[in-house]
Design a protein around this motif. Structure first.
Motif: not given
Length: 631
Positions: A401-402, A405-406, A430, A434, A437-438
């Motif tokens: 998911t992250p 996003g990246i 953004e 991400s 978070h990763l």
């Protein structure tokens, strides 16, 4: 025709039936001791016939010496419907017989009994001519009898180790049947209970308990501990204990071996008992404080002894028989049989019977224990494999998911899809979020890997509580406000700084983890953080501290069901895979937090009254120095 005549003519009273039982001696009597049927393999040898015995007055036939105590046993069996086993002398026409008997009530369809089935064998037909006080002989131990009868009917005493009369087929059948039943199951609790019931009934014990050795890792406070009231003579001095062991032809023990046996604790896991004697089920008993236990554990041979002060014993024991079951010369349980009240002490025949059966029980317990351990290991391996599979599935989602996003936001910037520099900056922010978070997900995975490999090293130093809480507030308050949740931090009312002893970065990681979970799983209400100083000296890593600081994180969120809370801190365990996918996260946060806090000398606890009722997590950290508190 009366019922007794019908009973004598029934198949139960037939010679063929008794022969099929394998009994040497079998007969049926009513409450007055009158024989309703009679069978004895050795009857011809002693010029006896059933016609001379059946349906005749007791005084004219094969009669018990001192009939009154014998008839009292029959009455008790008929009233209580509980079988009795004992030895008792009989006589006929000047001939003496000492029988080992088991009396069983013949229960009718109404649940009552008016007759008994008696089975047994001949122990001796030679009364002694030696004086009653001769040390080589002792009176019949089954029941008290008049003094004149006791002087006439004496038989040789057989201490443990002396040759005993050979067993009759009925005893062999009993041992074989009990052993067969035990080996039909691999359930350890069933084997324990079957053993207690079988031995208690066959040996006519007031109580029979099975004691399983407790592992050193088990909590010894989980059950009430009971020391014997007769422990004033126990543990026996080492010299006396070595003498007892040597008398059984066993090698002497070293002081370390004796200390190891004395330190063992056993839990009563199964019990057979007769009324009105009280239960011992669930009690914890230390080997050093129970008569005979150390000797039987050292020699693996049954030990019988009498209590010095039976009146002072809370369980009315006056005579005990204890035996250690074993497998490959290693004890795995203790069998304790008690005689209470007016019941007779243990006879040599009963000791030999117990010795033979204990060997069968030991192998059954060993096989069941091994099977149980293998099953538990297999179940744990399967559960761990399932948890790891679920963990990998959730982790792959958390990584993808992250990462997506990246890649997505950076691709937009590279392709010139931003309308202006402001939007391009938002795309980059953004992507950065991400990436952070990763980074955190990867850190969690690496942390748990280090912890499980034992390579997590922490540098401990003084940490200011106020600075830690202020940093936590800076990181988490905005998240709480975005979900419109109340957010409170309550500090102790101290006049000076409260100093903890731990690792600042790891403490911050733990608090952010716990508060992040609280915010994530709370839809309405709020989160409250409190700190409390507990003034009680503690020693951590050989260093003494004046107390502990307990930090509590409470929320009004979704809670956790009671049946899942005990596994909440296990690695790879997640309360609900679907819930994890809904809220995000790897589910490693609590496991990591617990390991980190334990590495700093503290503990972590989780409380929840159930689903939808919120949660509270507490953890403790050593207090570096005692602060001054406001009045």
């Amino acid at each position: 025709m009366d019922s007794n005549t019908d009973f004598r003519r029934s198949s139960l009273a037939s010679t063929a039936f008794f022969q099929e039982l394998g009994a040497e001696l079998a007969f049926i009597q009513d409450a007055k001791g009158r024989y309703l049927s009679f069978y004895w393999q050795k009857a011809e040898q002693y010029n006896l016939t059933a016609a001379e015995i059946v349906d005749r007055p007791l005084s004219e036939t094969l009669q018990p010496i001192a009939p009154k105590p014998y008839l009292e046993i029959l009455r008790r069996v008929l009233e209580t419907l509980v079988p009795q086993r004992f030895s008792y002398p009989f006589c006929r026409a000047g001939q003496y017989f000492l029988f080992d008997l088991t009396v069983t009530p013949a229960i009718d369809s109404n649940g009552k009994a008016t007759k008994v089935l008696v089975m047994g064998r001949l122990l001796s037909d030679k009364p002694t001519e030696l004086p009653p006080d001769s040390p080589e002989f002792m009176p019949d131990p089954a029941l008290p009898s008049p003094s004149d009868a006791r002087q006439q009917m004496l038989y040789p005493a057989s201490p443990i180790g002396r040759a005993l009369p050979p067993y009759s087929q009925i005893d062999r059948n009993i041992i074989s049947q009990i052993a067969h039943n035990l080996h039909r199951t691999l359930d350890l609790e069933t084997i324990w209970q079957q053993t207690a019931n079988s031995l208690g009934q066959v040996l006519n014990a007031s109580r029979c308990i099975i004691c399983s050795s407790k592992k050193s890792s088990e909590n010894l406070e989980s059950s009430p501990f009971l020391a014997s009231e007769n422990q004033q003579n126990y543990p026996a001095p080492e010299a006396e204990l070595q003498k007892s062991i040597a008398s059984d032809c066993s090698p002497p023990l070293s002081p370390a071996q004796i200390e190891n046996l004395q330190s063992k604790t056993f839990k009563v896991v199964a019990e057979y008992r007769q009324e009105p004697y009280s239960s011992m089920l669930g009690l914890e008993l230390r080997a050093a404080e129970q008569p005979g236990w150390i000797q039987t554990l050292a020699t693996l041979k049954p030990v019988a002894l009498n209590y010095a002060s039976p009146a002072a014993d809370p369980f009315d024991r006056h005579s005990v028989l204890v035996a250690a079951t074993s497998y490959e010369e290693q004890p795995n349980a203790l069998i304790c049989l008690h005689r209470c009240g007016s019941s007779p002490p243990w006879s040599p025949v009963e000791l030999e019977f117990a010795r033979e059966l204990v060997a069968q029980v030991g192998s059954a317990i060993a096989h069941a224990t091994l099977y149980q351990e293998l099953e538990q290991a297999r179940a744990e391996a399967v559960a761990l494999s399932q948890l790891k599979s679920q963990f990998l599935a959730n982790t792959s989602h958390e990584l993808r998911t992250p990462l997506n996003g990246i890649l997505g936001f950076l691709k937009l910037v590279l392709d010139g899809m931003a309308d202006d520099p402001v939007e391009a900056h938002q795309f980059i922010e953004e992507a950065y979020g991400s990436a952070v978070h990763l980074f955190n997900v990867i850190n969690d995975i690496l942390d748990i890997a280090k912890i499980e490999a034992g390579k997590m090293q922490l540098d401990l130093a003084p940490v200011k509580l106020n600075e830690l809480l202020q940093q936590v507030e800076n990181f988490t308050q905005v998240q709480a406000q975005q979900k419109r949740l109340q957010f409170q931090i309550q500090k102790p009312a101290a006049e000076d700084e409260i100093i903890l002893y731990g690792n600042y970065q790891r403490l911050l990681q733990v608090m952010l983890n716990l508060i992040g979970n609280a915010i994530k799983f709370t839809r309405e209400g709020g989160i409250r953080i409190t700190a409390e100083v507990i003034k009680k000296k503690v020693t951590v890593y050989s260093q003494q501290f004046p107390g502990m600081v307990k930090i509590r994180v409470a929320d009004t969120g979704i809670g956790v069901s009671l049946d899942k809370q005990d596994k909440l801190f296990e690695s790879f365990f997640q309360v609900d895979g679907a819930r994890t996918r809904q809220y995000g996260g790897t589910g490693l946060g609590l496991a990591i937090s617990q390991k980190l806090i334990e590495a700093m000398g503290g503990t972590v606890n989780f409380y929840s009254m159930g689903e939808g009722l919120g949660s509270t997590v507490t953890f403790t950290v050593p207090l570096y120095q005692e602060p001054l508190f406001k009045n």
